[in-house]
Motif scaffolding. Structure first.
Motif, PDB file in Angstrom:
ATOM      1  N   GLU A 148       0.848  -1.201   0.000  1.00  0.00           N
ATOM      2  CA  GLU A 148       0.000   0.000   0.000  1.00  0.00           C
ATOM      3  C   GLU A 148       0.884   1.252   0.000  1.00  0.00           C
ATOM      4  O   GLU A 148       0.681   2.191  -0.762  1.00  0.00           O
ATOM      5  CB  GLU A 148      -0.879  -0.053   1.254  1.00  0.00           C
ATOM      6  CG  GLU A 148      -1.966   0.963   1.341  1.00  0.00           C
ATOM      7  CD  GLU A 148      -3.075   0.755   0.310  1.00  0.00           C
ATOM      8  OE1 GLU A 148      -3.274  -0.382  -0.155  1.00  0.00           O
ATOM      9  OE2 GLU A 148      -3.691   1.756  -0.072  1.00  0.00           O
TER      10      GLU A 148
ATOM     11  N   LYS B  50       1.165 -10.553  -5.320  1.00  0.00           N
ATOM     12  CA  LYS B  50      -0.279 -10.573  -5.008  1.00  0.00           C
ATOM     13  C   LYS B  50      -0.629  -9.332  -4.189  1.00  0.00           C
ATOM     14  O   LYS B  50      -1.577  -8.617  -4.494  1.00  0.00           O
ATOM     15  CB  LYS B  50      -0.601 -11.845  -4.210  1.00  0.00           C
ATOM     16  CG  LYS B  50      -2.079 -12.148  -4.082  1.00  0.00           C
ATOM     17  CD  LYS B  50      -2.340 -13.652  -3.962  1.00  0.00           C
ATOM     18  CE  LYS B  50      -3.786 -13.974  -4.296  1.00  0.00           C
ATOM     19  NZ  LYS B  50      -4.135 -13.587  -5.673  1.00  0.00           N
ATOM     20  N   GLU B  51       0.210  -9.064  -3.176  1.00  0.00           N
ATOM     21  CA  GLU B  51      -0.050  -7.885  -2.334  1.00  0.00           C
ATOM     22  C   GLU B  51       0.008  -6.615  -3.174  1.00  0.00           C
ATOM     23  O   GLU B  51      -0.829  -5.726  -3.042  1.00  0.00           O
ATOM     24  CB  GLU B  51       0.979  -7.836  -1.194  1.00  0.00           C
ATOM     25  CG  GLU B  51       0.816  -8.986  -0.198  1.00  0.00           C
ATOM     26  CD  GLU B  51       1.857  -8.910   0.925  1.00  0.00           C
ATOM     27  OE1 GLU B  51       2.367  -9.962   1.301  1.00  0.00           O
ATOM     28  OE2 GLU B  51       2.152  -7.791   1.390  1.00  0.00           O
TER      29      GLU B  51
ATOM     30  N   SER C 148      -0.488  -6.303  -6.433  1.00  0.00           N
ATOM     31  CA  SER C 148      -1.602  -6.202  -7.403  1.00  0.00           C
ATOM     32  C   SER C 148      -2.873  -5.748  -6.687  1.00  0.00           C
ATOM     33  O   SER C 148      -3.644  -4.943  -7.215  1.00  0.00           O
ATOM     34  CB  SER C 148      -1.822  -7.535  -8.097  1.00  0.00           C
ATOM     35  OG  SER C 148      -2.260  -8.508  -7.173  1.00  0.00           O
ATOM     36  N   GLU C 149      -3.091  -6.217  -5.456  1.00  0.00           N
ATOM     37  CA  GLU C 149      -4.277  -5.780  -4.698  1.00  0.00           C
ATOM     38  C   GLU C 149      -4.197  -4.294  -4.353  1.00  0.00           C
ATOM     39  O   GLU C 149      -5.160  -3.556  -4.484  1.00  0.00           O
ATOM     40  CB  GLU C 149      -4.431  -6.640  -3.438  1.00  0.00           C
ATOM     41  CG  GLU C 149      -4.930  -8.043  -3.767  1.00  0.00           C
ATOM     42  CD  GLU C 149      -4.603  -9.068  -2.682  1.00  0.00           C
ATOM     43  OE1 GLU C 149      -4.903 -10.261  -2.881  1.00  0.00           O
ATOM     44  OE2 GLU C 149      -4.028  -8.657  -1.640  1.00  0.00           O
ATOM     45  N   ALA C 150      -3.001  -3.848  -3.978  1.00  0.00           N
ATOM     46  CA  ALA C 150      -2.831  -2.422  -3.619  1.00  0.00           C
ATOM     47  C   ALA C 150      -3.009  -1.541  -4.862  1.00  0.00           C
ATOM     48  O   ALA C 150      -3.619  -0.475  -4.807  1.00  0.00           O
ATOM     49  CB  ALA C 150      -1.456  -2.199  -3.001  1.00  0.00           C
ATOM     50  N   CYS C 151      -2.515  -1.999  -5.997  1.00  0.00           N
ATOM     51  CA  CYS C 151      -2.663  -1.222  -7.247  1.00  0.00           C
ATOM     52  C   CYS C 151      -4.135  -1.103  -7.611  1.00  0.00           C
ATOM     53  O   CYS C 151      -4.612  -0.029  -7.972  1.00  0.00           O
ATOM     54  CB  CYS C 151      -1.904  -1.886  -8.374  1.00  0.00           C
ATOM     55  SG  CYS C 151      -0.135  -1.603  -8.328  1.00  0.00           S
ATOM     56  N   LYS C 152      -4.845  -2.186  -7.472  1.00  0.00           N
ATOM     57  CA  LYS C 152      -6.286  -2.165  -7.818  1.00  0.00           C
ATOM     58  C   LYS C 152      -7.013  -1.178  -6.920  1.00  0.00           C
ATOM     59  O   LYS C 152      -7.800  -0.345  -7.369  1.00  0.00           O
ATOM     60  CB  LYS C 152      -6.868  -3.579  -7.653  1.00  0.00           C
ATOM     61  CG  LYS C 152      -8.310  -3.692  -8.067  1.00  0.00           C
ATOM     62  CD  LYS C 152      -8.792  -5.116  -8.088  1.00  0.00           C
ATOM     63  CE  LYS C 152     -10.288  -5.117  -8.527  1.00  0.00           C
ATOM     64  NZ  LYS C 152     -10.927  -6.374  -8.280  1.00  0.00           N
ATOM     65  N   LYS C 153      -6.658  -1.216  -5.645  1.00  0.00           N
ATOM     66  CA  LYS C 153      -7.324  -0.337  -4.653  1.00  0.00           C
ATOM     67  C   LYS C 153      -7.029   1.139  -4.965  1.00  0.00           C
ATOM     68  O   LYS C 153      -7.877   2.007  -4.847  1.00  0.00           O
ATOM     69  CB  LYS C 153      -6.817  -0.704  -3.259  1.00  0.00           C
ATOM     70  CG  LYS C 153      -7.507   0.006  -2.127  1.00  0.00           C
ATOM     71  CD  LYS C 153      -6.993  -0.472  -0.791  1.00  0.00           C
ATOM     72  CE  LYS C 153      -7.440   0.488   0.343  1.00  0.00           C
ATOM     73  NZ  LYS C 153      -6.565   0.354   1.525  1.00  0.00           N
TER      74      LYS C 153
ATOM     75  N   TYR D 272      -3.149 -12.420 -11.105  1.00  0.00           N
ATOM     76  CA  TYR D 272      -2.804 -11.178 -10.372  1.00  0.00           C
ATOM     77  C   TYR D 272      -3.624  -9.990 -10.869  1.00  0.00           C
ATOM     78  O   TYR D 272      -3.141  -8.872 -10.951  1.00  0.00           O
ATOM     79  CB  TYR D 272      -1.298 -10.929 -10.481  1.00  0.00           C
ATOM     80  CG  TYR D 272      -0.522 -12.007  -9.762  1.00  0.00           C
ATOM     81  CD1 TYR D 272      -0.106 -13.150 -10.452  1.00  0.00           C
ATOM     82  CD2 TYR D 272      -0.328 -11.953  -8.387  1.00  0.00           C
ATOM     83  CE1 TYR D 272       0.523 -14.179  -9.783  1.00  0.00           C
ATOM     84  CE2 TYR D 272       0.304 -12.976  -7.717  1.00  0.00           C
ATOM     85  CZ  TYR D 272       0.727 -14.096  -8.412  1.00  0.00           C
ATOM     86  OH  TYR D 272       1.348 -15.121  -7.744  1.00  0.00           O
ATOM     87  N   GLY D 273      -4.855 -10.270 -11.231  1.00  0.00           N
ATOM     88  CA  GLY D 273      -5.716  -9.161 -11.626  1.00  0.00           C
ATOM     89  C   GLY D 273      -5.437  -8.708 -13.047  1.00  0.00           C
ATOM     90  O   GLY D 273      -4.867  -9.429 -13.855  1.00  0.00           O
TER      91      GLY D 273
END
Ligand code: FHN
Length: 683
Positions: A103, A151-152, A154-159, A202-203
């Motif tokens: 993040e 993975k972490e 890709s989730e932060a980028c999406k958010k 990974y999104g």
């Protein structure tokens, strides 16, 4: 045993993934329409600015092995220090980025004004930064950290609404299949299944940044197949030109049409002018991509902002690198610079994001242009504060236009002067730096368009020398030319700007003294050209402190015996600027010769830095040997010298990649090292 386990893991991976690969119909994406290509890449071209992240097992040694700093880029340490695989694996075993905060990284990129991130999923070392099933040599199975950082991220980028891309090295120093005859198996049984993992788990991955394509096992044909394979998994993804074999070394653009890849990839350098081909310069913030504890050679914010402006004016993207350390922390020096770039973009971003190129990308040395996508506005970005007013030759403002300095509310006073130049006045109070809306570079937003100018003349010598300064001995012939046969060239030798009644150029000029030649082309119906200017300096008459240079072309991996080669050109230079000798990026050598004037007897320390190799001789004796293919690393030597003249020879070659040459020295009673040019003898 090790190899069996490795192959078993891979076999397992193949069963799990390989099956689905074979069901993929491979469409030909290489011949899509210009319209489809433009639609697919538009978001990326508008984004302009991205974060490159080099992070891997190499972040653990951080450029040091057996207590010694290893020359060159930190992520090459396994190769440069010749570390055997089992030895190198110990670094991976220790990789435990407990301070990693995805993040935080993404927010750092976002606050910097970066719109996308490209992170090394697998660099040349072969260590995988995601939980791949194809090998246990990965961040989850092989380290105490045990978490999937991609993975972490890709989730932060999406958010945070930041687009994510992966860097993947075709070259692999760890996988035993990735060499020689077994290479096709590495591609089909390892690389492709891994890419399938990266693109499906990974999104919405938007970019694939290949690298390491230069190896002999890799072919353009394989690159085209890989391009189609990747697009078959993610049709809207964009892929760089290092997927194939089209790239011309670090200059980064393709050597012709028909090579796979969606954009060119100049590295550590910026194109000299606009290009119709999409391109992205990738650049380090210090000298190395991976984290190197000893590398504190950080570029200034002014340089970084200037690069972004220059690249944007030529229609390119800027992929600026950070190298996090083994704990998962981005160096503070990088974070600080990125924060300041973000502040600059908050004020000036409309002149960067989503813009198009202007008819002329620059005026003089310190003004760059972009235009709004709808063509209504010209953005003139000055890299130095213009003072009381800014004069532009190439922009015609609309009648009654409101011209603004971005970040400053009231419209500026302006007029079109007798030469039809646009003269924009700045408020007196802005002479004070802290009153200005921003630092580093300033944007003037002008409702208007390009003034059609005559093509500018070219000033050269018979041996093809051109540029801002040309040093000569005794006499020199000056040639002037212009593309347009209907234009005529007027020039001056007295430093004034040429005007229509200045002398007309009809035949080569013979100079025997130092003169600055200024030349403009005039043609009916269009405005006079920009002014071309070259300083001709007579090194003998002006007793200039200079060195002689001989310039050679060739591709070597160590210094050649220059005495067996024919120089392409020779001349004189007042410094060691390689750009002044030749603007090429790769495949050349330079030999500098001359005399140093040693001011007083005593011990002198020389520091020779170069990328690639170099050697320093004093009185024909080798003093420093910094030869070989390497990064911009320094070697030092101390020698006792007597006061007086000391003949020197400095040999340098550049293969590909980063380039640079610096020779400094420090003598008795000198506080700091000085450039060697400060000691050049006069001619
Ligand atoms: O060898 C790599 C290097 O380590 C780095 O990844 C750069 C970044 O583009 N690419 C290669 C050198 O051209």
């Amino acid at each position: 045993m090790k190899k069996q386990r490795y192959l078993f893991t891979m076999l397992l991976g193949i069963l799990v993934i390989g099956f689905s690969c074979s069901t993929h119909k491979q469409k030909d994406y290489l011949h899509e329409s210009r319209e489809d290509y433009t639609k697919r890449i538009q978001w990326w071209k508008d984004a302009r600015f991205g974060m490159f992240i080099h992070w891997g097992a190499y972040s653990v040694p951080a450029g040091v092995y057996h207590g010694q700093v290893v020359p060159g880029a930190a992520e090459w340490i396994m190769y440069t220090a010749k570390i055997p695989v089992p030895e190198y694996e110990k670094f991976a075993r220790k990789f435990n980025p407990v301070k990693f905060n995805a993040e935080e990284w993404v927010k750092t990129a976002k606050a910097a004004g970066m719109k996308y991130i490209v992170i090394t999923a697998k660099h040349h070392e072969g260590f995988c930064m995601w939980h791949t099933k194809l090998t246990d040599y990965n961040i989850v199975d092989y380290t105490p950290y045990k978490k999937d950082v991609l993975k972490e991220l890709s989730e932060a980028c999406k958010k945070e609404g930041i687009k994510l891309g992966f860097y993947y090295s075709i070259m692999d120093w760890h996988n035993p299949l990735a060499h020689g005859d077994s290479f096709p198996r590495y591609v089909n049984e390892y690389m492709k299944p891994q890419l399938k993992e990266l693109l499906t788990r990974y999104g919405d991955i938007k970019i694939l940044w290949f690298d390491g394509e230069w190896i002999k096992e890799w072919t353009e044909e394989e690159g085209e197949d890989l391009y189609n394979y990747v697009r078959s998994l993610k049709p809207d993804i964009i892929i760089n030109n290092r997927v194939g074999k089209g790239r011309m070394g670090m200059q980064g653009m393709n050597k012709g049409k028909g090579f796979a890849g969606d954009f060119g990839t100049p590295e550590q350098g910026i194109l000299d002018s606009k290009s119709d081909i999409s391109w992205e310069t990738c650049m380090t913030m210090n000298n190395t991509w991976g984290f190197k504890q000893s590398d504190h050679n950080w570029k200034s914010v002014k340089t970084l902002v200037g690069n972004l402006v220059d690249i944007s004016s030529k229609g390119g993207n800027y992929l600026l690198n950070v190298g996090p350390d083994s704990e998962g922390v981005i160096p503070e020096a990088s974070v600080l610079r990125l924060k300041k770039m973000g502040r600059w973009l908050k004020t000036n971003g409309e002149a960067i994001y989503g813009t198009k190129t202007f008819r002329y990308f620059k005026e003089g040395d310190n003004i760059r242009f972009t235009t709004s996508a709808d063509g209504k506005y010209v953005y003139a970005i000055t890299l130095d504060w213009p003072g009381a007013s800014l004069s532009l030759e190439s922009v015609r403002a609309d009648r009654d236009a409101e011209i603004h300095l971005l970040g400053y509310e009231p419209p500026l006073k302006w007029k079109s002067d007798e030469n039809l130049d646009l003269l924009i006045h700045l408020p007196d109070k802005m002479m004070e730096e802290k009153i200005r809306p921003c630092r580093y570079a300033w944007t003037f937003k002008i409702p208007g368009e390009a003034f059609p100018l005559a093509d500018a003349p070219l000033i050269t010598t018979p041996d093809g020398a051109s540029g801002k300064e040309i040093l000569f001995k005794d006499t020199v012939s000056v040639l002037m030319s212009v593309n347009d046969p209907d234009a005529r060239i007027h020039y001056t030798e007295d430093g004034n700007l040429p005007v229509p009644f200045s002398p007309v150029y009809e035949k080569p000029l013979k100079l025997n003294r130092s003169v600055e030649i200024k030349a403009k082309a005039y043609k009916e119906g269009v405005k006079a050209s920009f002014t071309a200017r070259t300083k001709f300096l007579n090194v003998t008459k002006d007793h200039m402190p200079v060195a002689g240079f001989s310039y050679y072309e060739g591709l070597w991996d160590s210094l050649p015996d220059f005495s067996t080669l024919q120089p392409v050109k020779q001349g004189y230079t007042g410094n060691l600027s390689i750009r002044a000798v030749h603007p090429k990026n790769s495949g050349y050598g330079i030999v500098y010769t001359g005399n140093l004037i040693i001011p007083r007897s005593g011990k002198y320390t020389f520091s020779l830095s170069s990328d690639d190799g170099s050697r320093l001789f004093l009185r024909n004796k080798l003093l420093i040997d910094n030869d070989g293919l390497h990064g911009f690393d320094a070697k030092k030597a101390t020698i006792s010298l007597r006061r007086g003249r000391v003949p020197f020879r400095l040999e340098y070659f550049q293969a590909t990649g980063g380039q640079g040459l610096r020779l400094m020295l420090k003598g008795p009673d000198m506080k700091n090292m000085l450039p060697v040019s400060a000691f050049f003898d006069k001619m």
